[in-house]
Design a protein around this motif. Sequence first.
Motif, short mmCIF file in Angstrom:
data_model
loop_
_atom_site.label_atom_id
_atom_site.label_comp_id
_atom_site.label_asym_id
_atom_site.label_seq_id
_atom_site.Cartn_x
_atom_site.Cartn_y
_atom_site.Cartn_z
N SER A 183 37.97 27.46 48.25
CA SER A 183 37.30 28.32 47.28
C SER A 183 37.64 29.79 47.54
O SER A 183 37.11 30.67 46.89
CB SER A 183 35.79 28.11 47.35
N ASP A 184 38.52 30.02 48.51
CA ASP A 184 38.82 31.38 48.94
C ASP A 184 40.21 31.79 48.44
O ASP A 184 41.22 31.54 49.10
CB ASP A 184 38.76 31.39 50.48
N ALA A 185 40.24 32.43 47.26
CA ALA A 185 41.54 32.78 46.66
C ALA A 185 42.33 33.72 47.56
O ALA A 185 43.55 33.60 47.67
CB ALA A 185 41.30 33.43 45.30
N GLU A 186 41.61 34.63 48.21
CA GLU A 186 42.27 35.68 48.98
C GLU A 186 43.14 35.10 50.10
O GLU A 186 44.17 35.65 50.45
CB GLU A 186 41.18 36.59 49.55
N ASN A 187 42.68 33.99 50.67
CA ASN A 187 43.41 33.42 51.80
C ASN A 187 44.15 32.12 51.46
O ASN A 187 44.55 31.39 52.37
CB ASN A 187 42.44 33.19 52.97
N ALA A 188 44.32 31.86 50.17
CA ALA A 188 45.03 30.63 49.78
C ALA A 188 46.53 30.81 49.94
O ALA A 188 47.05 31.92 49.88
CB ALA A 188 44.70 30.31 48.33
N ASP A 189 47.24 29.68 50.17
CA ASP A 189 48.70 29.73 50.20
C ASP A 189 49.26 29.62 48.79
O ASP A 189 50.33 30.12 48.50
CB ASP A 189 49.24 28.56 51.04
#
Length: 485
Positions: A67-73
């Motif tokens: 749910s964390d867009a900032e840390n997605a690959d």
Amino acid sequence: MENRIAQSLKILTETDKEACETVRLLENEPITNKKRLFIESYGCQMNFADSEIVASVMREAGFATTSDAENADLVFLNTCAIRDNAEQRVRTRLKQLNVYKKKRPGMLIGVLGCMAERLKAKLLEEEKMVDIVTGPDAYRDLPRLVEEAETGQKGVNVFLSREETYADISPVRLNSNGITALISIMRGCDNMCSFCVVPYTRGRERSRDPESILKEAQDLFDNGYKEVTLLGQNVDSYKYANPENKNEIVSFAKLLERVALISPELRVRFSTSHPKDITDEVLYTIKKYDNICKYIHLPAQSGNTRVLEIMNRTYTREWYLERIDSIRRILGDECGISHDMIAGFCTETEEEHQDSLSLLEYVRFDFGYMFSYSERPGTPAAKKFTDDIPADIKQRRLAEIIEVQQRISTERNKKLIGTIQKVLVEGTSKRSDQDFSGRSDQNKVVIFPRENFKKGDYVNVLITDTTSATLRGKAVVEEEIIQLA
Ligand code: SAM
Ligand code: SF4
């Protein structure tokens, strides 16, 4: 399938599930040595169901959702192109994502769905941060496109198929409440309404093998789900010919019946019905089975025959009203009916707009999804007509439509005070954790004190209060029902 459902993720709010163009996020899956995938879906229920297919394809390719867009690959936006504002929202979101990408240059961004299909490779030129563009029929190709993008190449697949139904892919249930689920029964649309971009972004209509639909519904029920919604742009034209015996044809009414027969404890809903195609056979099937919800979404688009004609809806005002009369005759006044309506279509006059208002008054819909006309490039309306109704007039007409509908929704709901509604509990109410929220047969949200009930219970609720959007009440037990009767 079982494991996938067992791993269902967090709860969808009522607003999430109802509202068109609501952004849906995925929740965290356990991540061990997996790359992280963030998906955000825009638009209709079909898109949300598609994101569940995408998650399944990507899970096989070694990704876990976050749910964390900032840390997605990898970030996928599953987009909608139905109105211009839906596309503008995606463009704004891409700019935000670009900030994350600049901090983490390895991040890949993919645009999926209808906007990807509409704009194709042009999207890569217009939005430089995008690495992957994939149309609704090319999701099986996503792992290859992602691999390609990982080597620095841009990946595009917007091939539209005549066969793809993803029948063999078990969707990963995302943000699920564990009680209600969407099942895609068909894809595409052959109707060519002149205002609509869907036939160009989702391709030709094709129906999914009924056996795979029944298996999906059965698996859901075996895993504790209590309600399935069968989805298609025009469910009434569902038609599947057995490849081994072409004379053996499953119609929508038959499919509905077979899903209903899985268990009386499994509620069945469907969307969307088309006024030109909804048959009395479907209405009688709904009547025959208690577990098929007495609720029909029947988009009108306009209440005026000339406007309907240039919209290429292929029915008249009188035809539409006859279908409504048939619903009332066969399923009674208590059957829930909702609509879609477009304000300010090309050349619509004030009198023709008044016809839309009078249609609302005649039908007395329970609720509606109401829009002002948004010209979509490449559609027949964009080619043939001028978008000649000024924005302020469109907005005023839309406001009038909404006002009439809200008054009628409130009146329809008020009539339910003192009645008992069978409610399927979907989860805790947004406003208070002391209350449960669920839906009545007619698809109305009902809030009531939770007492000792649990999610997935069917509860008889005596309605005591209402607004235009919700019903409130308290649970009643059988003896109380007898006394009330
Ligand atoms: N297949 C469904 C049907 O036949 O009505 C609906 C599909 S569409 C995704 C949902 C709704 O968006 C339509 O019913 C229509 O009211 C609205 N819509 C589609 N194109 C539009 C446009 N160009 N401008 C405004 N509203 C539009
Ligand atoms: Fe669009 Fe008409 Fe097809 Fe609905 S039936 S998806 S409005 S073309």
